[in-house]
Design a protein around this motif. Structure first.
Motif, short mmCIF file in Angstrom:
data_model
loop_
_atom_site.label_atom_id
_atom_site.label_comp_id
_atom_site.label_asym_id
_atom_site.label_seq_id
_atom_site.Cartn_x
_atom_site.Cartn_y
_atom_site.Cartn_z
N LYS A 218 39.30 33.72 7.91
CA LYS A 218 39.65 32.80 7.58
C LYS A 218 39.60 32.07 6.11
CE LYS A 218 37.97 32.53 12.30
NZ LYS A 218 37.32 31.53 13.58
N ALA A 219 38.66 32.40 5.36
CA ALA A 219 38.41 31.42 3.31
C ALA A 219 40.01 31.88 3.15
CB ALA A 219 37.26 31.77 3.31
N LEU A 220 40.58 32.91 3.25
CA LEU A 220 41.30 33.60 2.45
C LEU A 220 42.71 32.30 3.57
CD1 LEU A 220 40.89 37.08 3.00
CD2 LEU A 220 41.24 35.51 0.10
N ALA A 221 42.41 32.03 3.94
CA ALA A 221 43.74 32.58 5.00
C ALA A 221 43.63 30.58 4.32
CB ALA A 221 43.93 31.99 6.30
N ALA A 222 42.98 29.80 4.66
CA ALA A 222 42.34 28.35 4.41
C ALA A 222 42.93 27.81 2.41
CB ALA A 222 40.96 27.97 4.19
N GLY A 223 42.52 29.04 1.26
CA GLY A 223 42.33 29.04 0.66
C GLY A 223 44.11 29.88 -0.68
N GLY A 224 44.83 29.74 0.08
CA GLY A 224 46.28 30.20 0.49
C GLY A 224 46.66 31.68 -0.65
N TYR A 225 45.24 32.19 0.03
CA TYR A 225 45.50 34.26 -0.58
C TYR A 225 46.96 35.15 0.08
CZ TYR A 225 41.53 32.20 -3.35
OH TYR A 225 40.37 31.88 -3.90
N GLY A 226 47.81 34.66 -0.36
CA GLY A 226 48.66 35.22 0.80
C GLY A 226 49.21 36.35 1.05
N GLY A 227 49.04 36.94 -0.57
CA GLY A 227 49.24 38.77 -0.86
C GLY A 227 47.84 39.45 -0.62
N LEU A 228 47.12 39.11 0.05
CA LEU A 228 45.67 39.63 0.81
C LEU A 228 45.95 39.32 1.75
CD1 LEU A 228 42.69 38.45 -1.19
CD2 LEU A 228 43.59 40.68 -1.36
N SER A 235 46.50 45.56 10.06
CA SER A 235 45.04 46.35 10.03
C SER A 235 43.97 45.81 11.02
CB SER A 235 44.09 46.09 9.08
OG SER A 235 42.99 46.78 9.55
N VAL A 236 43.37 45.63 11.82
CA VAL A 236 42.93 45.23 12.73
C VAL A 236 41.41 44.86 11.98
CG1 VAL A 236 43.29 46.69 14.25
CG2 VAL A 236 41.57 47.49 12.99
N ARG A 237 40.84 45.15 10.53
CA ARG A 237 40.00 45.65 9.81
C ARG A 237 40.26 44.27 8.96
NH1 ARG A 237 37.21 51.26 10.00
NH2 ARG A 237 38.92 51.70 8.75
N GLY A 238 39.63 42.62 8.58
CA GLY A 238 40.82 41.71 7.60
C GLY A 238 40.51 42.79 6.18
N PRO A 239 41.20 41.79 5.19
CA PRO A 239 40.84 41.62 4.01
C PRO A 239 40.21 40.96 3.09
CG PRO A 239 42.62 40.10 4.52
CD PRO A 239 41.99 40.66 5.92
N ARG A 240 39.55 41.15 2.37
CA ARG A 240 38.04 40.50 1.70
C ARG A 240 38.37 40.67 0.24
NH1 ARG A 240 37.22 40.03 6.09
NH2 ARG A 240 35.23 40.55 7.51
N LEU A 241 38.35 38.76 -0.52
CA LEU A 241 37.64 38.43 -1.21
C LEU A 241 36.20 38.64 -2.37
CD1 LEU A 241 40.04 38.37 -4.36
CD2 LEU A 241 39.44 35.81 -3.90
#
Length: 494
Positions: A218-228, A235-241
């Motif tokens: 959710k934080a990645l989507a809100a922050g505009g991290y489109g690559g991640l 995957s059913v296991r979402g990305p993280r930064l």
């Protein structure tokens, strides 16, 4: 594992195995320091060639410890006598301790009478004394590495030598931590689990100034991290930064490290061939190296502010996976047309580079198992470095000082044309030839004017062949020592 220094007579050293060096001299093998061994043993070693010993690098032989306090005498090759360097000592010590797995204590009577050679022997011995047994059910298969190491030197109480040993222990722990992550099974090490491992590593370090921040889906989507988001959406296991920062007080130098952390790379919709895909659990080696470099910097109390960015995602094919021809918007607004979903590492790295540069570091270094083209160009033991000329040279110098192999490569401007997209700002792949360089040019688009270097460790990060020197089969931990040496080189003079 512990390392101590001693000036005790090697023959009387109370260890399970005593290690001495064999060099190639005047066309024949010669035991270095043989005069310190008992007469009976010196006689036996006078014609060491008759025992099948050559003194070649990576050669390790065991003999009965006749006349020694140690049970076993171990001969480790250092190659030509006139070409012994810190790295040959490091590899010889590592080859010995690697072969001595299951031995509790080892004494190393190698040429180590100055701080540089003491550091090399200690570091090599620690690096070689590594084993990964997490998934071994049988206790018999869990061969414990050497746990106690004594290095024979004429100056066991020298402050600089003791400091070098303390540093070697920190460096080896960082390399071992990196190897452990690379060797972990991908069903256990997915993005969220990697983030938890980062938190645990920071906590276990017990060092001041360390902090971890994790951005979830959710934080990645809100922050505009489109690559991640794009790479991880299959995957059913979402990305993280994961941001791991070390902030010592009054630091005047600020370095950013960005690591590729694809916890498993199937290739996505552009799926990889089945043969060899099991090695793709290692596609997070760059992020592992960054994590443990930052932790080691904190443990060494370097006067340099270091921020590590771990770009974590699992690249899987599914009904929700990104498709060739999808267009992603990277953090900061630049758009990328995805022509091949197996060129995913550069997409997550683009997000990480933009985030790193937003904090205005003095320099940014990224490290990634990025391209198969790196292996084609430089093989399995030599990594590539591209980027700003001065920073690229700085990386090469740090690698040479630490014993790792990085080769400087160019970023030819004419290859940029191959990354043109018909619909977006840039495409994620270009021409087939020069693929390693094209990937570097892609990343260059996201660093602006910040001094930068890109380290491609695709081959050297994971050893699928035979063990050698202090390098085991599996995760190697490559890059950690070079990055640490670079940080030390950036530290202001005290």
């Amino acid at each position: 594992m512990t390392v101590s220094l001693t000036s005790q007579d090697p023959a009387r050293l109370a260890v399970d195995a005593l290690v001495v060096a064999v060099a190639q001299q005047d066309g024949a093998p010669s035991v270095l320091g043989a005069d310190r061994l008992p007469a009976e043993l010196r006689t036996q070693l006078a014609d060491v060639a008759a025992l099948g010993v050559t003194g070649a690098a990576d050669e390790v032989r065991r003999l009965p410890g006749t006349g020694l306090a140690a049970t076993v005498l171990v001969l480790t090759g250092v190659g030509p006598a006139d070409r012994i360097t810190s790295e040959t000592l490091r590899r010889a010590a590592g080859a010995a301790t690697r072969e001595l797995a299951g031995t509790a204590s080892v004494g190393l009577a190698l040429p180590a009478d100055d701080t540089e050679s003491v550091a090399a022997v200690a570091e090599g011995a620690l690096l070689g004394a590594y084993s990964y047994t997490r998934y071994r059910a049988s206790e018999a298969a869990k061969q414990a590495p050497v746990s106690a190491i004594q290095v024979v030197t004429a100056h066991p109480r020298d402050r600089e030598a003791l400091a070098a040993v303390a540093r070697a222990e920190v460096v080896a722990a960082a390399v071992h931590g990196t190897r452990d992550l690379v060797n972990a099974a991908p069903n256990d090490l997915y993005p969220a689990a990697f983030a938890d491992a980062a938190k645990a590593a920071v906590k276990d370090a017990g060092a001041k100034g360390l902090k971890v921040t994790v951005l979830d889906d959710k934080a990645l989507a809100a922050g505009g991290y489109g690559g991640l988001i794009g790479v991880g959406q299959g995957s059913v296991r979402g990305p993280r930064l994961v941001k791991v920062s070390y902030s010592p007080s009054r630091a005047k130098v600020k370095v950013a490290l960005v690591g590729k952390g694809i916890t498993f790379d199937s290739g996505g919709i552009s799926i990889k061939p089945a043969a060899g895909m099991e090695a793709m659990k290692s596609d997070m080696a760059g992020a592992a190296a960054v994590l443990h470099t930052v932790v080691a910097a904190a443990r060494l109390e370097l006067p340099v502010a270091v921020t590590g960015w771990l770009c974590l995602a699992e690249n899987m094919p599914s009904g929700t996976a990104q498709r060739p021809s999808d267009v992603l918007t990277i953090r900061g607004g630049k758009t990328v047309e995805v022509l091949n979903t197996d060129a995913e590492g550069r997409l997550v790295m683009a997000d990480g580079l933009v985030a790193a540069i937003e904090e205005k570091p003095d320099v940014v270094i990224d490290i990634a198992t990025l391209t198969g083209a790196q292996v084609v160009a430089l093989g399995h033991r030599v990594s590539a470095v591209m980027g700003t000329d001065d920073v690229r040279g700085e990386v090469v110098a740090a690698a040479e000082a630490s014993g790792e192999q990085f080769w400087p490569m160019p970023l030819p401007a004419d290859l940029r044309a191959g990354l043109k997209s018909k619909v977006a700002d840039i495409a994620n792949i270009g021409d087939r030839f020069g693929g390693m360089l094209t990937a570097g040019i892609f990343l260059q688009e996201f660093v602006g004017q910040t001094p930068w270097a890109h380290l491609d460790i695709a081959g050297p990060a994971y050893n699928e062949r035979t063990a050698h020197g202090y390098t085991p089969v599996g995760g190697t931990g490559v890059g950690v020592r070079t990055l640490l040496a670079l940080l030390e080189g950036r530290a202001p003079a005290s």
